[in-house]
Design a protein around this motif. Structure first.
Motif, PDB file in Angstrom:
ATOM      1  N   ARG A  20       0.811  -1.213   0.000  1.00  0.00           N
ATOM      2  CA  ARG A  20       0.000   0.000   0.000  1.00  0.00           C
ATOM      3  C   ARG A  20       0.848   1.269   0.000  1.00  0.00           C
ATOM      4  N   ASP A  21       2.131   1.157   0.319  1.00  0.00           N
ATOM      5  CA  ASP A  21       3.000   2.337   0.342  1.00  0.00           C
ATOM      6  C   ASP A  21       3.629   2.649  -1.012  1.00  0.00           C
ATOM      7  N   LEU A  22       3.416   1.785  -2.005  1.00  0.00           N
ATOM      8  CA  LEU A  22       3.975   2.030  -3.331  1.00  0.00           C
ATOM      9  C   LEU A  22       3.250   3.186  -4.007  1.00  0.00           C
ATOM     10  N   PRO A  23       3.904   3.953  -4.894  1.00  0.00           N
ATOM     11  CA  PRO A  23       5.302   3.817  -5.314  1.00  0.00           C
ATOM     12  C   PRO A  23       6.265   4.418  -4.301  1.00  0.00           C
ATOM     13  N   TYR A  24       7.541   4.092  -4.449  1.00  0.00           N
ATOM     14  CA  TYR A  24       8.570   4.616  -3.559  1.00  0.00           C
ATOM     15  C   TYR A  24       8.752   6.115  -3.801  1.00  0.00           C
ATOM     16  N   SER A  25       8.913   6.837  -2.726  1.00  0.00           N
ATOM     17  CA  SER A  25       9.265   8.249  -2.888  1.00  0.00           C
ATOM     18  C   SER A  25      10.668   8.393  -3.471  1.00  0.00           C
ATOM     19  N   ASP A  26      11.558   7.452  -3.119  1.00  0.00           N
ATOM     20  CA  ASP A  26      12.902   7.416  -3.673  1.00  0.00           C
ATOM     21  C   ASP A  26      13.316   5.960  -3.821  1.00  0.00           C
ATOM     22  N   GLN A  60      10.666  -1.432 -11.752  1.00  0.00           N
ATOM     23  CA  GLN A  60       9.798  -0.756 -12.719  1.00  0.00           C
ATOM     24  C   GLN A  60       9.886   0.759 -12.577  1.00  0.00           C
ATOM     25  N   GLN A  61       9.923   1.228 -11.339  1.00  0.00           N
ATOM     26  CA  GLN A  61      10.017   2.671 -11.111  1.00  0.00           C
ATOM     27  C   GLN A  61      11.365   3.210 -11.574  1.00  0.00           C
ATOM     28  N   LEU A  62      12.432   2.450 -11.319  1.00  0.00           N
ATOM     29  CA  LEU A  62      13.754   2.874 -11.786  1.00  0.00           C
ATOM     30  C   LEU A  62      13.818   2.907 -13.310  1.00  0.00           C
ATOM     31  N   LEU A  63      13.220   1.906 -13.960  1.00  0.00           N
ATOM     32  CA  LEU A  63      13.218   1.886 -15.421  1.00  0.00           C
ATOM     33  C   LEU A  63      12.415   3.054 -15.985  1.00  0.00           C
ATOM     34  N   ALA A  64      11.277   3.360 -15.345  1.00  0.00           N
ATOM     35  CA  ALA A  64      10.467   4.485 -15.820  1.00  0.00           C
ATOM     36  C   ALA A  64      11.240   5.795 -15.696  1.00  0.00           C
ATOM     37  N   ARG A  65      11.931   5.984 -14.574  1.00  0.00           N
ATOM     38  CA  ARG A  65      12.716   7.213 -14.397  1.00  0.00           C
ATOM     39  C   ARG A  65      13.870   7.268 -15.392  1.00  0.00           C
ATOM     40  N   ARG A  66      14.511   6.129 -15.628  1.00  0.00           N
ATOM     41  CA  ARG A  66      15.633   6.132 -16.559  1.00  0.00           C
ATOM     42  C   ARG A  66      15.140   6.399 -17.980  1.00  0.00           C
ATOM     43  N   THR A  67      13.989   5.840 -18.335  1.00  0.00           N
ATOM     44  CA  THR A  67      13.420   6.090 -19.658  1.00  0.00           C
ATOM     45  C   THR A  67      13.091   7.561 -19.834  1.00  0.00           C
ATOM     46  N   ALA A  68      12.502   8.166 -18.795  1.00  0.00           N
ATOM     47  CA  ALA A  68      12.171   9.592 -18.875  1.00  0.00           C
ATOM     48  C   ALA A  68      13.432  10.446 -18.955  1.00  0.00           C
TER      49      ALA A  68
END
Length: 665
Positions: A4-10, A107-115
Motif C-alpha cells: 500500500r506504500d507504493l510507489p517509492y518516494s525514492d 519498474q520505477q527505476l526503469l520508468a525514471r531512466r526512460t524519462a
C-alpha cells in the motif's frame, strides 16, 4: 515496505555494474522484508520437520500403552499443525510482498531512466528489448528476490535436521547427509547449462517482441505495399525459434527436476532398508525408525525449494543483467563531473555564447528569445538529431555510431568553432588543445545556462521537442490534451491553430458514444485510425497547449497539403508570438513566416538571414528549399560568382575612370 506504500518516494540508486550486483542491491534494499520471510519460513519448515518426531512419540506411546504420553503427543501435534498454518500463511504474505515491491522498485527505476534518456534510449537499446525488460524480466527478478528467503529458511532447516539425525542416530544420519551432498553435487553442474539455455530463450523472445512491435507500428505501410505476408512469415520464424528455445530449456529443467525426485527416492529407499535391518537387529526401536524415516521424507521438501531457487536465479540473472544495462545508461550531463565539464567546455572552448534564447555551441545555431527561427538542414536525419540536441538530449561518445559521425570528434569540433564564429559568438576560435579535450559534445545553452546543468524537470519544462513522428497515446481526445501547461493557450485555440477541424469530425464520427463531443472521442493506440497528417496536427495542438518557453518542432507539416500548411504557418507564428520557437523544415510556406532562417547543411551553421535573403544569396540553400538538382545549384553558384566578378570589374572600372578624371582636372 508494504504494497500500500507504493510507489517509492525514492527507489534508490541501483548498483548496475552487473546483474548479480543488481540482485544483491535489491536484497539489501529489502533487508527487513527478507528477515521477516526468513523467520516465518524457518517456523513453517521447522514445524513440518517436527511432525516425524511427534509421530515417533505417538508410536512409542502406543507401543508402551501409555495414555498420557499419547495425549501429550496429540497436543504437540495440534501445536505443530497451528505453527505450520501460521508460518505458511505469513511466509506467503511476506514473500509475495517482497516479490511485488522488488518488481515495483525496478519498474520505477526503469520508468525514471526512460524519462531521463528520452529519445536517446531507443538509439542505444532496441524498443523490443526495453519492453521485454519492463515486463517479463521484472517478474523474473522479483521471483528470485522472493525465493531467496525461502531458500535461506530451507538451508537452515536442512542443516538443523541433518545435525539432529547425526546426533540421534549417527549411522542413519551420516548416510542421509552423504546422500544429500551427492544430490547437490549431481544437480549443481547442470545449472550453468540451464542458465545458458534460459538466456538464449530470453534473447530470442526479445527479438520476436521487437519484430512484432515493428510490424504493428508499420501495419498501415505494410498493407499499402502488400508486405503483410512477408512480415508474418518472419514473425512465424521468430516465434518458432522462441518455441524451440523454450522446449530446450524445459527439457533441461525437467531433467533436473526428475533427478530431484529420483535420487531422493533412492536415498529414502536405502535409508529405510538400512534402518529396517537395524530395527530387526534391535539396534533401534520402531518409533525411532519412524522418526528417521519421517525426517528423511521431510528433506525432500527443502530439495524442492533448492531447485526452485536455482531455477529462479538461472532465469533472473540474465534478466537482471539486461535491466542493469538499461539502468546503467546515462545522459552526458548525469555522469560524474560531466556538468562542470560541460559548463567549462561551453564557456572556455566555445565562448559564453548568446545570453538570450537557445544556443548550440556545437553547430553555432542560435534561436533568439521570443522569435520564430526556422532551421533548414540538408539531411532530414541530421535535422532530427539536432532537434534532439536542442531539447537537452545530446549524444554521448558511446552514441556516436548511432547519431552520426559529425556529432563528435575533432572535425566536428573544428566545424562547430567555425559555426560559432558565423553566429557571432565571442571567442569563436578555440585552441587545438581545448578542441581535443571535448570527448563529448557540449551542452546546449538556454539563456546562457547549459541545459545539462539544470534539473531534469526544469529542463524538460523549459524546452519541449516534438519529433517528426510523434506518438499519440490511446484514450479520449480530452485525455490526450490534458498535459502540463501554462494555461495561456486553451484546447480550442490550439486545435484551431493546428487546423484540426476535420480531425475532430473524423474522431466524432468514429466514436458513436461521444454524443457529438470531440473531447470524448476516442483515439486508438498510437492514433493508427488517423492519417499521418491528422496525427501530426493533433500532436502539434498538444505541443501548443503546453506552451513551453522554447518549442522545437521537427517537420510539423510534412504530411499536410499546402493550403493547410499555409494556415498552420500563419497561426503558429501568431500563437507563439513572444515565445521562442524553432521549426525544422524546408517548406517555403513555413520559412517565409519565420523571423530568422538558419541554414545547417552539415555539422555547422553555414548561413543566417530571412528566407528571401537566403534564396537570393545562397545557391546551396536555394537548392535544398526549391528541390533544385545539384548540377543546377552548381550552375547557379557559378552564375552568381560570374555576376559578382562582373559587378566588381564594373566598379573597379568606374572608380578608375573617376580617379583619372580627378587627376585631369
Amino acid at each position: 515496505m508494504q504494497i500500500r506504500d507504493l510507489p517509492y518516494s525514492d527507489p534508490g540508486t541501483p548498483d548496475v555494474r552487473s546483474g548479480l550486483r543488481l540482485l544483491l542491491w535489491l536484497g539489501r534494499k529489502q533487508w527487513g522484508g527478507q528477515l521477516k520471510a526468513l523467520g516465518w519460513g524457518v517456523l513453517q519448515l521447522a514445524s513440518i520437520a517436527s511432525f516425524p518426531a511427534v509421530a515417533g512419540l505417538a508410536v512409542t506411546a502406543v507401543v508402551h500403552r501409555s495414555g498420557s504420553d499419547l495425549a501429550l503427543a496429540g497436543v504437540a501435534m495440534a501445536v505443530v499443525t497451528v505453527a505450520v498454518t501460521v508460518g505458511d500463511t505469513m511466509l506467503h504474505r511476506v514473500a509475495v510482498t517482497n516479490w511485488i515491491t522488488a518488481a515495483a522498485r525496478i519498474q520505477q527505476l526503469l520508468a525514471r531512466r526512460t524519462a531521463a534518456l528520452g529519445a536517446t534510449l531507443t538509439r542505444r537499446v532496441a524498443a523490443g528489448e526495453v519492453v521485454a525488460v519492463s515486463t517479463g524480466d521484472i517478474e523474473r527478478i522479483g521471483w528470485c528476490v522472493e525465493a531467496v528467503s525461502r531458500f535461506s529458511a530451507a538451508l537452515l532447516t536442512t542443516l538443523g535436521v541433518c545435525a539432529a539425525l547425526v546426533a540421534y542416530q549417527p549411522q542413519l544420519g551420516l548416510l542421509a547427509c552423504a546422500g544429500m551432498l551427492a544430490l547437490a553435487l549431481t544437480v549443481l553442474p547442470l545449472l550453468p547449462k540451464a542458465t545458458r539455455r534460459a538466456e538464449a530463450q530470453r534473447e530470442r523472445a526479445g527479438r520476436a517482441t521487437e519484430l512484432a512491435a515493428d510490424t504493428v507500428a508499420g501495419l498501415r505501410v505494410l498493407r499499402g505495399i502488400g508486405g503483410e505476408d512477408l512480415f508474418l512469415t518472419r514473425y512465424r520464424q521468430a516465434s518458432q525459434q522462441v518455441r524451440h528455445a523454450a522446449v530446450r530449456t524445459a527439457r533441461m529443467w525437467s531433467f533436473i527436476e526428475a533427478l530431484q525426485v529420483a535420487l531422493p527416492g533412492l536415498l529414502l529407499v536405502g535409508v529405510v532398508w538400512y534402518g529396517t535391518r537395524l530395527a530387526l537387529d534391535g539396534h533401534i526401536a520402531v518409533g525411532e525408525l519412524v522418526m528417521v524415516y519421517g525426517a528423511i521424507s521431510f528433506l525432500l521438501l527443502p530439495l524442492q525449494l533448492f531447485g526452485e531457487f536455482a531455477m529462479s536465479y538461472s532465469f533472473s540473472r540474465p534478466s537482471a543483467a539486461r535491466a542493469a544495462r538499461v539502468l546503467g545508461l546515462r545522459r552526458p550531463g548525469e555522469e560524474p563531473g560531466a556538468q562542470a565539464d560541460d559548463e567549462q567546455r561551453a564557456a572556455a572552448s566555445y565562448g559564453a555564447g548568446p545570453r538570450e534564447g537557445l544556443y548550440d555551441p556545437l553547430t553555432g545555431l542560435h534561436a533568439p528569445a521570443a522569435r520564430l527561427t526556422a532551421v533548414v538542414c540538408g539531411d532530414p536525419d541530421a535535422a532530427g538529431r539536432l532537434a534532439e540536441r536542442l531539447g537537452g538530449h545530446p549524444a554521448s561518445a558511446a552514441d556516436a555510431p548511432a547519431v552520426g559521425a559529425e556529432a563528435v570528434g575533432a572535425e566536428a569540433v573544428g566545424a562547430a568553432t567555425a559555426g560559432v564564429a558565423t553566429a557571432g559568438a565571442p571567442d569563436g576560435n578555440a585552441s587545438a588543445g581545448q578542441q581535443a579535450d571535448a570527448s563529448v559534445p557540449p551542452s546546449v545553452l538556454l539563456n546562457g545556462v547549459p541545459l545539462d546543468t539544470l534539473p531534469l524537470e526544469e529542463a524538460r519544462a523549459a524546452v519541449l521537442v516534438q519529433d517528426k513522428d510523434p506518438v499519440l497515446l490511446s484514450g479520449t481526445l480530452g485525455e490526450l490534451l490534458n498535459v502540463p501547461s501554462s494555461g495561456r493557450i486553451g484546447a480550442a485555440e490550439a486545435l484551431n491553430a493546428a487546423q484540426c477541424t476535420d480531425v475532430l469530425g473524423a474522431l466524432v464520427q468514429g466514436t458513436p458514444d461521444a454524443a457529438g463531443d470531440p473531447m470524448r472521442a476516442r483515439i486508438t493506440e498510437r492514433g493508427r485510425s488517423l492519417s499521418g497528417g491528422q496525427r501530426q496536427r493533433l500532436a502539434l495542438a498538444r505541443s501548443l497547449i503546453t506552451d513551453p518557453e522554447v518549442l522545437v518542432v521537427d517537420e510539423p507539416t510534412s504530411a499536410v497539403d499546402s493550403h493547410t500548411e499555409a494556415r498552420i504557418a500563419r497561426e503558429l507564428a501568431e500563437l507563439r508570438a513572444g515565445r521562442t520557437t524553432v521549426v525544422f523544415s524546408s517548406s517555403p510556406l513555413l520559412l517565409d513566416r519565420a523571423d530568422r532562417v538558419v541554414f545547417v547543411p552539415g555539422a555547422a551553421v553555414a548561413a543566417t538571414g530571412t528566407h528571401r535573403q537566403l534564396l537570393r544569396s545562397d545557391p546551396a540553400y536555394r537548392a535544398v528549399v526549391t528541390r533544385e538538382p545539384q548540377h543546377h545549384a552548381d550552375a547557379s553558384r557559378e552564375q552568381v560568382r560570374a555576376r559578382t566578378n562582373q559587378r566588381d570589374q564594373r566598379a573597379q572600372t568606374h572608380q578608375r575612370a573617376q580617379t583619372e578624371g580627378v587627376e585631369s582636372a
